[in-house]
Structures are given as C-alpha cells and as structure tokens.
Design a protein around this motif. Structure first.
Motif, PDB file in Angstrom:
ATOM      1  N   ASP A 134     -14.312  14.866   0.561  1.00  0.00           N
ATOM      2  CA  ASP A 134     -14.262  14.773   2.019  1.00  0.00           C
ATOM      3  C   ASP A 134     -14.505  16.140   2.652  1.00  0.00           C
ATOM      4  OD1 ASP A 134     -11.884  16.218   1.799  1.00  0.00           O
ATOM      5  OD2 ASP A 134     -10.605  14.499   2.211  1.00  0.00           O
ATOM      6  N   ALA A 140     -12.309  12.043  -2.637  1.00  0.00           N
ATOM      7  CA  ALA A 140     -12.071  10.753  -2.000  1.00  0.00           C
ATOM      8  C   ALA A 140     -12.352   9.605  -2.953  1.00  0.00           C
ATOM      9  CB  ALA A 140     -12.940  10.621  -0.755  1.00  0.00           C
ATOM     10  N   THR A 159     -11.411   4.883  -5.930  1.00  0.00           N
ATOM     11  CA  THR A 159     -11.423   5.363  -4.549  1.00  0.00           C
ATOM     12  C   THR A 159      -9.987   5.536  -4.088  1.00  0.00           C
ATOM     13  OG1 THR A 159     -13.475   4.157  -4.085  1.00  0.00           O
ATOM     14  CG2 THR A 159     -12.201   4.912  -2.197  1.00  0.00           C
ATOM     15  N   HIS A 160      -9.664   6.702  -3.564  1.00  0.00           N
ATOM     16  CA  HIS A 160      -8.308   6.934  -3.072  1.00  0.00           C
ATOM     17  C   HIS A 160      -8.021   6.033  -1.872  1.00  0.00           C
ATOM     18  CE1 HIS A 160      -7.835  11.169  -5.021  1.00  0.00           C
ATOM     19  NE2 HIS A 160      -8.396  10.289  -5.837  1.00  0.00           N
ATOM     20  N   ALA A 161      -6.758   5.634  -1.762  1.00  0.00           N
ATOM     21  CA  ALA A 161      -6.382   4.603  -0.782  1.00  0.00           C
ATOM     22  C   ALA A 161      -6.824   4.930   0.638  1.00  0.00           C
ATOM     23  CB  ALA A 161      -4.872   4.386  -0.833  1.00  0.00           C
ATOM     24  N   ALA A 162      -6.717   6.191   1.045  1.00  0.00           N
ATOM     25  CA  ALA A 162      -7.040   6.574   2.424  1.00  0.00           C
ATOM     26  C   ALA A 162      -8.534   6.491   2.722  1.00  0.00           C
ATOM     27  CB  ALA A 162      -6.546   7.991   2.700  1.00  0.00           C
ATOM     28  N   HIS A 163      -9.359   6.329   1.695  1.00  0.00           N
ATOM     29  CA  HIS A 163     -10.814   6.337   1.889  1.00  0.00           C
ATOM     30  C   HIS A 163     -11.467   5.005   1.522  1.00  0.00           C
ATOM     31  CE1 HIS A 163     -10.924  10.737   2.518  1.00  0.00           C
ATOM     32  NE2 HIS A 163      -9.924  10.750   1.654  1.00  0.00           N
ATOM     33  N   ARG A 164     -10.672   3.964   1.356  1.00  0.00           N
ATOM     34  CA  ARG A 164     -11.234   2.681   0.961  1.00  0.00           C
ATOM     35  C   ARG A 164     -11.911   1.972   2.133  1.00  0.00           C
ATOM     36  NH1 ARG A 164      -6.109   1.114  -2.946  1.00  0.00           N
ATOM     37  NH2 ARG A 164      -6.742   2.513  -4.654  1.00  0.00           N
ATOM     38  N   ARG A 166     -15.029   2.088   2.947  1.00  0.00           N
ATOM     39  CA  ARG A 166     -16.048   2.915   3.590  1.00  0.00           C
ATOM     40  C   ARG A 166     -17.334   2.974   2.758  1.00  0.00           C
ATOM     41  NH1 ARG A 166     -12.400   8.140   5.629  1.00  0.00           N
ATOM     42  NH2 ARG A 166     -10.725   6.901   6.582  1.00  0.00           N
TER      43      ARG A 166
END
Length: 220
Positions: A134, A140, A159-164, A166
């Motif tokens: 990021d 990410a 994929t890390h949770a905060a970036h799913r 996308r």
C-alpha cells in the motif's frame, strides 16, 4: 477444451515438489504407495500424501503414533474420515485445481497493480514472491509461485483483511500467471480453500479433485 490431467501419484509428486521448494524443505520421496515430506516444523513433523484413502493410506496411519503428522489424499473428506480411526482429526476441505492455458498474455508484470498499490517482486527459497504494497509500503496482499520441471504451483495467495474486496487477489493471480507464461510452463496447479475456489473458478481454473487432510493431534 483442454482435457484435464489425471490425478495420479506423479501429478501429486509434481505439486508436492513445488510446495516443498517454496518452503525450503526436502523434496518428497515415494514410500509405501504414497509420498512423504519430512517437514520438521513444531506443528507439522511430516506429511504423507496419497491418491486415495485405500490400504496404503490406512497402513500408513496404523503405524503412526507421534502427534503433528499429516495425512492427505485426493478424496472427499468423508472418504478420509471413514478410512481412519477416530483419533485422527480432519481439517477444512481443500480442492486441487488446474489450469492449462495462460490467464494473461505473458507481458511484464509492471503496471498490473491496482491503483494505490505497488507490485514488489522478491524471492524466498525456491519461490518467486509477489507483494502488493500500500501507500505506506505495508503488504496488502501476497502470493508466490514455484516453477519446477514444467509445472507451476501457485501458493499462499493471501489478502489482509483491511484490503479485501479490492481485486488484489485477482491482480496477484494475473501477475503470477505472467511469470508462468514467460517461462512457457503449461501445467498450473494450486490447492484452494472453499472460499478461494470461487475466485479461482471465476478466473478459469477447474477442480481436479478434492484434497482432504487429517492430522494426529497431541494427546490423541
């Protein structure tokens, strides 16, 4: 339409060899009708892989007393459950998947990152590792690929949770596939979770077989 390959011990060996190379582990060896990898981790000492849950797998299980030994077979979870004593614990189902044709046109991976992310290429053990970073340089999403003897194994697509949601996993798959196309490798394999299977099927991958796992836990 390309005819899918047969799931036999040779195919599983190609898959498992790439899995081992990605982690810096010894290559699998054939033993008593299956494949064995000496993993040596605290939570996984060894894994045995079989085409089915028949006599070879059952004989192997009967000779195992140590915890953290894994048995894997290209069968439905219930078939593996029925073949083993109750002290063996089944994990969540997985799927062995295949694709023969390129997903991308084999062009360079530069420029494939979604807006706001940068594609970073690294290497770890025998795997090419691609990360989507990021704006702060934090990972990410990531994935890796191993190319070995005409087979490409796509591995650990995360994929890390905060970036799913996308499109990062899709972008990674195309970037990894570009590496495969550049090497003129035709056999693409991966093992997917239930959730991952949906994504990969949308990208044209097909399930070859279920891939079920049982482990002998501590105290069993």
């Amino acid at each position: 339409m390309t005819t899918p390959p047969t799931v036999d011990l040779a195919l599983l060996e190609r898959w498992l060899a790439c899995w081992s190379l990605a982690r810096g582990l010894p290559l699998p060896r054939r033993e008593d009708g299956g494949l064995v990898v000496d993993v040596g981790w605290s939570g996984q000492l060894r894994r045995h892989v079989f085409v089915d849950a028949g006599p070879a797998l059952q004989a192997c299980a009967a000779g195992i007393d140590a915890p953290f030994v894994y048995l894997k077979a290209a069968v439905m979870p219930q078939a593996l459950r029925d073949a083993l004593p109750h002290r063996w614990v089944l994990e969540q189902p997985r799927y062995l998947m295949h694709r023969a044709e390129a997903m991308s046109d084999g062009q360079a991976i530069d420029g494939t990152a979604p807006a706001g992310y940068t594609l970073v290429a690294e290497r770890e053990h025998g795997a090419a590792v691609l990360r989507l970073a990021d704006a702060d340089g934090m990972t990410a999403a990531s994935g890796r690929i191993v190319l070995n003897s005409g087979t490409a194994v796509f591995d650990r697509i995360e994929t890390h949770a905060a970036h799913r949601r996308r499109g990062l996993a899709r972008a990674l798959m195309f970037a990894l596939d570009a590496r495969t196309a550049q090497a003129d490798v035709r056999e693409r394999l991966l093992v997917a979770t239930e959730a991952g299977r949906t994504l990969y099927e949308r990208l044209g991958w097909r399930v070859l077989a279920p891939y079920s796992t049982a482990v002998l836990p501590a105290g069993a």
